[in-house]
Design a protein around this motif. Structure first.
Motif, PDB file in Angstrom:
ATOM      1  N   THR A   1      -4.665  -1.151  -8.148  1.00  0.00           N
ATOM      2  CA  THR A   1      -3.885  -1.973  -7.369  1.00  0.00           C
ATOM      3  C   THR A   1      -4.481  -2.113  -6.012  1.00  0.00           C
ATOM      4  O   THR A   1      -4.288  -3.044  -5.448  1.00  0.00           O
ATOM      5  CB  THR A   1      -2.699  -1.331  -7.149  1.00  0.00           C
ATOM      6  N   LEU A   2      -5.012  -0.831  -5.443  1.00  0.00           N
ATOM      7  CA  LEU A   2      -5.648  -0.698  -4.318  1.00  0.00           C
ATOM      8  C   LEU A   2      -6.783  -1.830  -4.024  1.00  0.00           C
ATOM      9  O   LEU A   2      -7.065  -2.465  -3.032  1.00  0.00           O
ATOM     10  CB  LEU A   2      -5.954   0.518  -3.736  1.00  0.00           C
ATOM     11  N   HIS A   3      -7.637  -1.979  -5.092  1.00  0.00           N
ATOM     12  CA  HIS A   3      -8.602  -2.947  -5.112  1.00  0.00           C
ATOM     13  C   HIS A   3      -8.042  -4.024  -4.838  1.00  0.00           C
ATOM     14  O   HIS A   3      -8.855  -4.889  -4.193  1.00  0.00           O
ATOM     15  CB  HIS A   3      -9.639  -2.655  -6.423  1.00  0.00           C
TER      16      HIS A   3
ATOM     17  N   LEU B   1      -3.582   3.110  -9.894  1.00  0.00           N
ATOM     18  CA  LEU B   1      -3.797   3.194  -8.245  1.00  0.00           C
ATOM     19  C   LEU B   1      -5.057   2.485  -7.761  1.00  0.00           C
ATOM     20  O   LEU B   1      -4.906   1.719  -6.783  1.00  0.00           O
ATOM     21  CB  LEU B   1      -3.814   4.818  -8.010  1.00  0.00           C
TER      22      LEU B   1
ATOM     23  N   LEU C   1       0.964  -1.217   0.034  1.00  0.00           N
ATOM     24  CA  LEU C   1       0.087   0.142   0.168  1.00  0.00           C
ATOM     25  C   LEU C   1       0.867   1.260   0.063  1.00  0.00           C
ATOM     26  O   LEU C   1       0.653   2.284  -0.805  1.00  0.00           O
ATOM     27  CB  LEU C   1      -1.017   0.000   1.125  1.00  0.00           C
TER      28      LEU C   1
ATOM     29  N   THR D   1       0.889   3.870  -3.245  1.00  0.00           N
ATOM     30  CA  THR D   1       0.532   5.281  -2.999  1.00  0.00           C
ATOM     31  C   THR D   1       1.689   6.208  -3.068  1.00  0.00           C
ATOM     32  O   THR D   1       1.167   7.403  -3.648  1.00  0.00           O
ATOM     33  CB  THR D   1      -0.022   5.209  -1.409  1.00  0.00           C
TER      34      THR D   1
ATOM     35  N   ILE E   1      -6.718  -4.258  -1.078  1.00  0.00           N
ATOM     36  CA  ILE E   1      -7.557  -3.821  -0.045  1.00  0.00           C
ATOM     37  C   ILE E   1      -9.004  -4.989  -0.080  1.00  0.00           C
ATOM     38  O   ILE E   1      -9.543  -5.449   1.078  1.00  0.00           O
ATOM     39  CB  ILE E   1      -7.947  -2.553  -0.026  1.00  0.00           C
TER      40      ILE E   1
ATOM     41  N   MET F   1     -12.936  -0.497   1.236  1.00  0.00           N
ATOM     42  CA  MET F   1     -12.774  -0.168  -0.158  1.00  0.00           C
ATOM     43  C   MET F   1     -13.527   1.062  -0.562  1.00  0.00           C
ATOM     44  O   MET F   1     -13.113   1.833  -1.213  1.00  0.00           O
ATOM     45  CB  MET F   1     -12.854  -1.447  -1.100  1.00  0.00           C
TER      46      MET F   1
ATOM     47  N   THR G   1     -11.991   3.954   1.143  1.00  0.00           N
ATOM     48  CA  THR G   1     -10.798   4.470   0.411  1.00  0.00           C
ATOM     49  C   THR G   1     -10.960   5.001  -0.906  1.00  0.00           C
ATOM     50  O   THR G   1     -10.283   5.993  -1.315  1.00  0.00           O
ATOM     51  CB  THR G   1      -9.749   2.929   0.152  1.00  0.00           C
ATOM     52  N   THR G   2     -11.964   4.441  -1.930  1.00  0.00           N
ATOM     53  CA  THR G   2     -12.212   4.996  -2.951  1.00  0.00           C
ATOM     54  C   THR G   2     -12.748   6.350  -3.038  1.00  0.00           C
ATOM     55  O   THR G   2     -12.444   7.339  -3.799  1.00  0.00           O
ATOM     56  CB  THR G   2     -13.308   4.149  -3.741  1.00  0.00           C
TER      57      THR G   2
ATOM     58  N   TRP H   1       1.989   6.686  -6.879  1.00  0.00           N
ATOM     59  CA  TRP H   1       0.881   7.555  -7.480  1.00  0.00           C
ATOM     60  C   TRP H   1       1.168   8.909  -7.104  1.00  0.00           C
ATOM     61  O   TRP H   1       0.882   9.758  -7.826  1.00  0.00           O
ATOM     62  CB  TRP H   1      -0.580   6.948  -6.967  1.00  0.00           C
TER      63      TRP H   1
END
Length: 182
Positions: free
Chosen positions: A44-46, A41, A1, A5, A49, A57, A60-61, A8
């Motif tokens: 990848t986060l999806h 971003l 993460l 981050t 997380i 999620m 975060t979004t 990004w």
């Protein structure tokens, strides 16, 4: 993460500072890289997380969408002539907020939230005189109506013994969709 981050953030900061410092329109390649940066971003986060912390999620979004909204507002104040970049920041934030609602909610609640988002976007689009905003909001209304039609229990109810005629989430959803379409 941390590293995604950071990755990004570096590209985002370069794009943001470029918008504040230069008075000319960025090249198409810059817009493509900035859009790809936000897609990478989110993807990848999806992937990191969502499998183990789905409840986080949506928030975060929405947080990322808030960052893009703040950037839109700041770039608009500092550099009013970079309209395409402002529109890109705004459209990215709108898409992220819509996706956040789709992740966080389900069924009739998603339809209600999307209709409320669409109604507010129509209002802001006309208030700010930004045509892509209210055009996107009309597309969001269409998606919300489609989601309503495919939601279980929207057109038929089973078992019929548990059906409530007026005081139900289904009735509220249909009312909100109708008002939004109006």
């Amino acid at each position: 993460l941390f590293f995604i981050t950071l990755f990004w953030g570096l590209f985002f900061a370069i794009d943001f500072l470029r918008q504040l410092r230069t008075r000319r329109q960025p090249k198409v390649l810059h817009h493509f890289v900035a859009a790809a940066n936000s897609v990478i971003l989110f993807g990848t986060l999806h992937g990191i997380i969502d499998p183990q912390h789905h409840d986080w999620m949506g928030a975060t979004t929405a947080l990322i969408g808030g960052i893009y909204t703040a950037t839109f507002l700041l770039v608009g104040k500092q550099s009013p002539e970079s309209s395409f970049a402002k529109a890109r920041f705004l459209i990215t934030s709108i898409v992220l907020f819509v996706v956040a609602a789709g992740i966080q909610f389900s069924g009739f609640t998603t339809v209600i939230v999307w209709c409320l988002q669409a109604a507010s976007l129509i209002w802001w689009g006309f208030r700010w005189r930004i045509r892509p905003v209210w055009i996107l909001s009309l597309g969001l209304v269409a998606i919300a109506v489609l989601k309503l039609l495919i939601t279980k229990g929207a057109l038929a109810f089973d078992p019929l013994q548990e059906f409530t005629l007026l005081v139900s989430l289904r009735t509220l959803t249909i009312a909100v969709v109708t008002i939004t379409l109006g």
